[in-house]
Write an enzyme that holds these catalytic residues in place. Structure first.
Site, PDB file in Angstrom:
ATOM      1  N   CYS A   1       2.903  -3.622   4.005  1.00 15.53           N
ATOM      2  CA  CYS A   1       2.090  -2.450   4.346  1.00 15.53           C
ATOM      3  C   CYS A   1       2.795  -1.763   5.512  1.00 15.53           C
ATOM      4  CB  CYS A   1       0.636  -2.831   4.643  1.00 15.53           C
ATOM      5  SG  CYS A   1       0.391  -3.942   6.031  1.00 15.53           S
TER       6      CYS A   1
ATOM      7  N   HIS B   1       4.458 -32.099   8.848  1.00 13.64           N
ATOM      8  CA  HIS B   1       3.748 -30.833   8.627  1.00 13.64           C
ATOM      9  C   HIS B   1       2.691 -30.946   7.532  1.00 13.64           C
ATOM     10  CE1 HIS B   1       6.607 -29.137  11.334  1.00 13.64           C
ATOM     11  NE2 HIS B   1       7.609 -29.535  10.567  1.00 13.64           N
TER      12      HIS B   1
ATOM     13  N   HIS C   1       8.009 -25.217   8.418  1.00 12.48           N
ATOM     14  CA  HIS C   1       6.837 -25.856   9.022  1.00 12.48           C
ATOM     15  C   HIS C   1       5.525 -25.518   8.321  1.00 12.48           C
ATOM     16  CE1 HIS C   1       8.749 -26.531  13.283  1.00 12.48           C
ATOM     17  NE2 HIS C   1       9.522 -26.927  12.296  1.00 12.48           N
TER      18      HIS C   1
ATOM     19  N   THR D   1       2.503  -2.160   8.770  1.00 11.73           N
ATOM     20  CA  THR D   1       2.899  -3.130   9.799  1.00 11.73           C
ATOM     21  C   THR D   1       3.067  -4.559   9.280  1.00 11.73           C
ATOM     22  OG1 THR D   1       0.577  -3.570  10.222  1.00 11.73           O
ATOM     23  CG2 THR D   1       1.642  -1.881  11.595  1.00 11.73           C
TER      24      THR D   1
ATOM     25  N   ASP E   1       0.864  -1.177   0.000  1.00 14.41           N
ATOM     26  CA  ASP E   1       0.000   0.000   0.000  1.00 14.41           C
ATOM     27  C   ASP E   1       0.907   1.236   0.000  1.00 14.41           C
ATOM     28  OD1 ASP E   1       0.909   0.235   2.596  1.00 14.41           O
ATOM     29  OD2 ASP E   1      -1.066   0.188   3.538  1.00 14.41           O
TER      30      ASP E   1
END
Ligand code: RB5
Length: 150
Positions: A65, A133, A98, A67, A8
């Site tokens: 973005c 996994h 994983h 965060t 963004d």
């Protein structure tokens, strides 16, 4: 490798630097925007990039973005997407080993570009371990909207 990238406005400048970095490593980059610092909505770019991974145009992707939180929340709504917000190299490695993460999310307001490059390199170099996994990922993929009890 074909890598889709999106951001963004908060991460527009960081995206440009990361794109250049990945091209210098000979990756083919699909830049899904945004293309300026004008205010925009991160879910639009999470959607474009997630679709590039879903339809196989890109093998992996990076979403940035402010965060990394909004991008990871939005991208994980798309079936087959395993988006991981990683602010440390260890997380990036484990998200591949994983979780077979196919989208790496980063935060331009919480991480330096130098730290992003370090994390991205580790993420791209690490293969999924498979084995135990696989059944866990199957459970996630077979219940994409969380509607089944088990
Ligand atoms: C934009 O101001 C900001 O909310 C966005 O970049 C992101 O941090 C959202 O999770």
């Amino acid at each position: 490798m074909k890598i889709a990238i999106g951001s963004d406005h908060a991460a527009y400048k960081a995206k440009a630097e990361i794109k250049q970095f990945l091209e210098s490593l000979d990756h083919e980059i699909i830049d899904e925007g945004t293309y300026s610092e004008d205010s925009c909505d991160y879910p639009d770019y999470a959607a474009k990039v997630s679709r590039s991974v879903q339809n196989g145009v890109a093998e992996k992707a990076i979403l940035i973005c402010g965060t990394g939180l909004g991008m990871s929340i939005a991208a994980n709504r798309f079936e087959g997407i395993r988006a991981a917000l990683c602010y440390k190299k260890e997380l990036a490695i484990l998200s591949r080993l994983h979780n077979d993460a196919n989208i790496l999310c980063l935060g331009a307001r919480t991480q330096s570009v130098a730290s992003m490059k370090y994390i991205i390199s580790a993420w791209l170099e690490t293969e999924w371990e498979g084995h135990r996994h696989a059944a866990r990922l199957d459970k996630i993929e077979s219940n994409p909207r969380g509607q089944h009890a088990d």
